[in-house]
Design an enzyme around this catalytic site. Structure first.
Site, PDB file in Angstrom:
ATOM      1  N   LYS A  88       0.798  -1.229   0.000  1.00 33.28           N
ATOM      2  CA  LYS A  88       0.000   0.000   0.000  1.00 33.28           C
ATOM      3  C   LYS A  88       0.833   1.283   0.000  1.00 33.28           C
ATOM      4  CE  LYS A  88      -4.411  -1.336   0.200  1.00 33.28           C
ATOM      5  NZ  LYS A  88      -5.439  -0.864  -0.754  1.00 33.28           N
ATOM      6  N   SER A 115       0.842 -10.158  -0.509  1.00 37.74           N
ATOM      7  CA  SER A 115       0.580  -8.713  -0.564  1.00 37.74           C
ATOM      8  C   SER A 115       0.780  -7.992   0.757  1.00 37.74           C
ATOM      9  CB  SER A 115      -0.849  -8.456  -1.072  1.00 37.74           C
ATOM     10  OG  SER A 115      -1.795  -9.126  -0.251  1.00 37.74           O
TER      11      SER A 115
END
Length: 398
Positions: A51, A301
């Site tokens: 992110k 992720s």
């Protein structure tokens, strides 16, 4: 229209900020699938997830006037940390609205990066509503977690790295929630190597991309239920969805059991701590080991998992893999009956964790007792063999 040049420009912006995370070969997944499998470890990125990439690119491109007014975001954790660190690096004030149930480690990390954290409501939508109201009230720029071109191309830099690190990759598996990550990765990958297959992986309990593609526009799910909070998004973004339609080859979903087993396997076999969303790509491989042409790159992720949740998920994964066996056995209520049962369990090499008794069940006769035993086994075959052995000996396994 976004293209390769936009992703390459984002890569330049991120130089010196985002870490070029490693790719490691996974021997156990390679053995399972019969293909060479690599893990792209964005769980080792700064802030613990991808992110940071999109948040930094978005904030870095703000004007001087926008920077002075600060930024605001809504997030349960990973996006919050990305925004907080990006704003700190660029000297911009940041406010993050979180739902009240946000994981404690993510909240503390967000504060540690210098952002002001405000709790608002029980759900992400409550926090989002308050963040947008704050932006209107103060003039702060709202930093969307996935539905903005700058965010998408920032996440797309992961795709460029994967192609550079595994130049012969044939399939790339990417966890997907709102779609910003898989859209950016697919945009970059298809521009450089159109023949690479890109697959989006969603949680079954929060799979909004497939129905949105069918409808031709973002569709909001009526409800969601998944442990994978990082991809628990009820409506994909318009910007990502258009790119997914153009560049992503397939969208698959994985169950909660698959997520927990994948997370457990990553801890045991790869020595990688990931959050449930971060294990989604590996869960897809475990579910369908023959479905993907290799070499395969599975994207981890994120690694921001609450230790309490990690413990629960590991226990769930052990149970799903047959490593925990819960037995309920009806015994004669006489001296020595329990000892005989425990002797048989010990002889099978199962380890007893807990024992409980019930003499009040309506299904029991007056001279019976129900014994509940939790055992550790070596797996499903061992557990099934133990149950069969007990039944062969005449025990009533309920």
């Amino acid at each position: 229209m976004l293209g390769l040049a936009d992703v390459e420009a984002a890569r330049d912006i991120l130089a010196g900020t985002a870490v070029r995370t490693p790719v490691v070969e996974s021997r156990w997944l390679s053995d399972l699938t019969g293909q060479q499998v690599h893990l792209k470890c964005e769980n080792l990125q700064r802030t613990g997830s991808f992110k940071l990439r999109g948040a930094f690119v978005r904030i870095a491109r703000l004007s001087a006037r926008e920077r002075a007014a600060g930024v605001v975001a809504a997030s349960a954790g990973n996006h919050a940390q990305g925004v907080a660190l990006a704003a700190q690096q660029l000297g911009i004030p940041a406010t993050v609205f979180m739902p009240e149930g946000a994981p404690i480690p993510k909240e503390r990390a967000t504060r540690a990066y210098g952002a002001e954290v405000v709790f608002a409501g029980r759900y992400f939508d409550d926090a989002l509503r308050e963040a947008l109201a704050y932006a209107d009230r103060t003039g702060a720029t709202f930093i969307h977690p996935f539905d903005h071109p700058d965010v998408v191309v920032g996440q797309g830099t992961v795709g460029l790295e994967m192609l550079d690190q595994v130049p012969d990759a044939a399939t790339i598996l990417v966890p997907a929630g709102g779609g910003g990550l898989v859209a950016g990765v697919a945009l970059a990958v298809k521009a450089v190597r159109p023949g690479v297959r890109v697959v989006a992986v969603q949680a079954e309990g929060a799979s909004a991309i497939a129905p949105s593609l069918d409808a031709g526009a973002p569709v909001r799910l009526d409800s969601m239920s998944t442990m994978a909070d990082g991809i628990a998004v009820g409506r994909p973004g318009e910007v990502p969805l258009a790119l997914i339609r153009e560049h992503v080859d397939d969208v698959v979903s994985v169950s909660e059991e698959s997520l927990s087993q994948a997370l457990l396997s990553l801890v045991e076999r790869a020595k990688m701590v990931v959050e449930p969303a971060g294990a989604a790509a590996v869960a897809a491989l475990v579910d369908r080991p023959d479905a993907y042409q290799g070499p395969v790159v599975a994207l981890l992720s994120g690694g921001n998992i609450d230790p309490l949740l990690l413990g629960k998920v590991i226990r769930h994964g052990l149970a799903s893999a047959g490593r925990f066996l819960n037995l309920a056995v009806s015994l004669p209520d006489v001296p020595g009956a329990l000892n005989g049962l425990l002797t048989e369990i010990a002889a099978s090499q199962a380890n007893i964790r807990t024992i409980g008794h019930d003499r009040t069940s309506s299904s029991l006769r007056l001279d019976e007792v129900e014994v509940r035993i939790e055992c550790e086994t070596r797996g499903t075959e061992h557990a099934e063999a133990l149950i069969a052995r007990l039944r062969d000996l005449g025990y009533k396994v309920l």
